[in-house]
Enzyme design. Structure first.
Site, PDB file in Angstrom:
ATOM      1  N   LEU A   1      36.788  49.244  44.638  1.00 15.09           N
ATOM      2  CA  LEU A   1      36.088  50.510  44.442  1.00 15.09           C
ATOM      3  C   LEU A   1      34.905  50.702  45.380  1.00 15.09           C
ATOM      4  O   LEU A   1      34.517  51.844  45.659  1.00 15.09           O
ATOM      5  CB  LEU A   1      35.675  50.660  42.984  1.00 15.09           C
TER       6      LEU A   1
ATOM      7  N   THR B   1      36.213  49.156  35.145  1.00 17.51           N
ATOM      8  CA  THR B   1      36.522  50.169  36.157  1.00 17.51           C
ATOM      9  C   THR B   1      35.437  51.237  36.202  1.00 17.51           C
ATOM     10  O   THR B   1      35.049  51.697  37.282  1.00 17.51           O
ATOM     11  CB  THR B   1      37.884  50.830  35.876  1.00 17.51           C
TER      12      THR B   1
ATOM     13  N   PHE C   1      35.827  42.342  39.202  1.00 20.76           N
ATOM     14  CA  PHE C   1      36.793  42.392  40.301  1.00 20.76           C
ATOM     15  C   PHE C   1      37.060  43.804  40.798  1.00 20.76           C
ATOM     16  O   PHE C   1      37.469  44.009  41.945  1.00 20.76           O
ATOM     17  CB  PHE C   1      38.105  41.708  39.882  1.00 20.76           C
ATOM     18  N   LYS C   2      36.785  44.803  39.973  1.00 23.02           N
ATOM     19  CA  LYS C   2      37.030  46.188  40.391  1.00 23.02           C
ATOM     20  C   LYS C   2      36.183  46.575  41.599  1.00 23.02           C
ATOM     21  O   LYS C   2      36.545  47.481  42.353  1.00 23.02           O
ATOM     22  CB  LYS C   2      36.728  47.142  39.230  1.00 23.02           C
ATOM     23  N   ASP C   3      35.035  45.891  41.798  1.00 29.81           N
ATOM     24  CA  ASP C   3      34.183  46.206  42.949  1.00 29.81           C
ATOM     25  C   ASP C   3      34.905  45.997  44.273  1.00 29.81           C
ATOM     26  O   ASP C   3      34.624  46.686  45.258  1.00 29.81           O
ATOM     27  CB  ASP C   3      32.924  45.329  42.946  1.00 29.81           C
TER      28      ASP C   3
END
Length: 466
Positions: free
Chosen positions: A114, A142, A109-111
């Site tokens: 980011l 992350t 989910f960090k994509d």
């Protein structure tokens, strides 16, 4: 829109300056002066939008000093890297829904935040003719998402700390097999909390931060939170349309409080469309204890099969505390100082009642996590990673506390990133998507260093772009 520090001793800054500042100069976290509230008419219009179109509308509310045409280009470029046009599809699984947040380049989910932040950094630095050295700590996902967001980008170097031997083998390989020479991986002999404490201390040294032009990529950077608000609104509006529901509830596996804080802000933005937020923790349950008991007490990190949640000091908690304490920066400063000294923070009965209006919470042990992966797979043919399984199991525990309405469980990572846990639960290996194939055959680059702030400072000083 101006951005203020939770501790009230940093002059207000615009969005672009907030992006580059990361941690506020007074050691606090940046928040918008006001949280926009979408009208019913706006929400109805948003239901017709694609994910990228909705992202533009929501981010434009917070990034009002970036030309809309440029913001549109950055958004489209960021989400062109995802493997589905829906970006974050909502999938029915039995009597709940799964919000799949793992369709980006690192399958986590960090994509979602980011990829956007990396492109935004590059554009802002190009506009200013400046360089930046990004410094961050990761408990797993992350790091790789940040690295993939800025790998090979102009005027940026990135230094990522991860706890040596405490992330999954796939997570470690995703970080350490990136060949671009602007990427520096540091495995510290310690926990994620050790790395996070080192990062925060370095950022609080304003002279060092300025000299080496340090920028933040952890969820202390406001852009991370703002970008994550989008998928809550997107899922809620989709299910309102599809299910005819008044409100949609969300179960969120969390360790650092960033993802669920984005949900809290999404509810303030979208109003009644977003219902109850289920805060799910593993054995590292400092946040569950806070929700259920009003006590935020630091403990010892317990290694688990959901390593991205193995955290005892949640960096985004201070942002929520700011609203809980009536947006009073002096009270926040005093509370955080007490926590830093004693490792404990308590709130009164009135504040505790407000917390219970915002969240319900449950913690989930390893055996329950594995059983949830097995049960959901056998019943529905759907494979969860161990973090997402924590969210599903906590939602089941809290189901009786939720009003009527669809329940969405956030799937924060692809199960193939945690094959050992999946194998233990189901007796089978998850199928590897193309992004993970051949990782073991690639050369790796990583420095193993002690969890010592001065050692990390020296490493940055030797390798930073200045």
């Amino acid at each position: 829109m101006n951005y203020l520090s939770t501790r009230g001793r940093t002059a207000p800054v615009g969005f672009s300056e907030a992006v580059l500042m990361g941690l506020a100069t007074d050691g606090g976290l940046l928040l918008p002066e006001t949280v926009p509230e979408a009208s019913p008419e706006t929400l109805r219009a948003w239901r017709r939008l694609s994910y990228t179109e909705l992202a533009l509308e929501i981010l434009a509310l917070f990034a009002d000093d970036i030309p809309r045409r440029e913001l549109d280009r950055l958004v489209r470029r960021s989400y062109a890297t995802f493997d589905t046009p829906e970006i974050t599809p909502v999938v029915p699984v039995g009597d709940f829904f799964v919000l799949e947040l793992f369709h980006g380049p690192t399958l986590a989910f960090k994509d979602v935040a980011l990829q956007f932040l990396g492109n935004l950094f590059e554009w802002l630095l190009g506009q200013r003719g400046e360089r930046m050295n990004i410094l961050g700590a990761t408990s797993g996902d992350t790091g790789s998402a940040a690295i993939y967001g800025v790998r090979g980008k102009e005027n940026i170097r990135i230094f990522i700390l991860h706890p040596h031997g405490r992330v999954s083998p796939v997570q470690a390989l995703q970080m350490t097999t990136v060949p671009e020479d602007n990427v520096f991986n540091i495995a510290i002999r310690g926990t994620f909390d050790d790395g996070q404490a080192i990062i925060k201390s370095i950022f609080e040294d304003l002279a060092f931060k300025e000299r080496y032009r340090l920028g933040a990529v952890n969820s202390i950077n406001w852009t991370r939170v703002a970008a994550q608000v989008v998928y809550y609104v997107y899922a809620a509006l989709r299910l309102q349309e599809r299910e005819g529901a008044d409100r949609v509830h969300f179960a969120v596996p969390t360790g650092n409080f960033g993802d669920i804080f984005a949900g809290y802000l999404a509810r303030r933005l979208a109003g009644a469309a977003i219902g109850t937020l289920v805060l799910a923790t593993n054995e590292n349950n400092i946040l569950t204890r806070f929700v259920n008991e009003g006590r935020y007490v630091r403990g010892t990190v317990v290694p688990t099969i959901s390593p991205s949640m193995d955290i005892q000091v949640a960096s985004n908690f201070e942002r929520y505390l700011y609203y809980l304490l009536d947006e009073d920066p002096e009270r926040v400063t005093e509370a955080m100082a007490r926590f830093a000294q004693s490792g404990e923070l308590r709130v009164g009965f009135r504040a505790q009642a407000r917390v219970r209006e915002d969240f319900v919470s449950a913690s989930v042990g390893e055996a329950e996590t594995l059983e949830t992966i097995r049960r959901v797979y056998e019943a529905h043919g759907y494979l969860l990673d161990p973090h997402s399984a924590v969210g599903v199991a906590a939602a089941a525990k809290c189901r009786g506390e939720l009003p009527p309405g669809p329940l969405v469980c956030l799937a924060t990572a692809h199960p193939a990133k945690f094959p050992d846990a999946v194998r233990r639960a189901t007796g089978r290996d998850p199928q590897r998507p193309p992004a993970l194939r051949g990782l073991e055959d690639r050369p790796t680059r990583c420095e193993v260093l002690p969890a010592d702030e001065q050692v990390i400072r020296d490493f940055i000083a030797r390798h930073a772009a200045v």
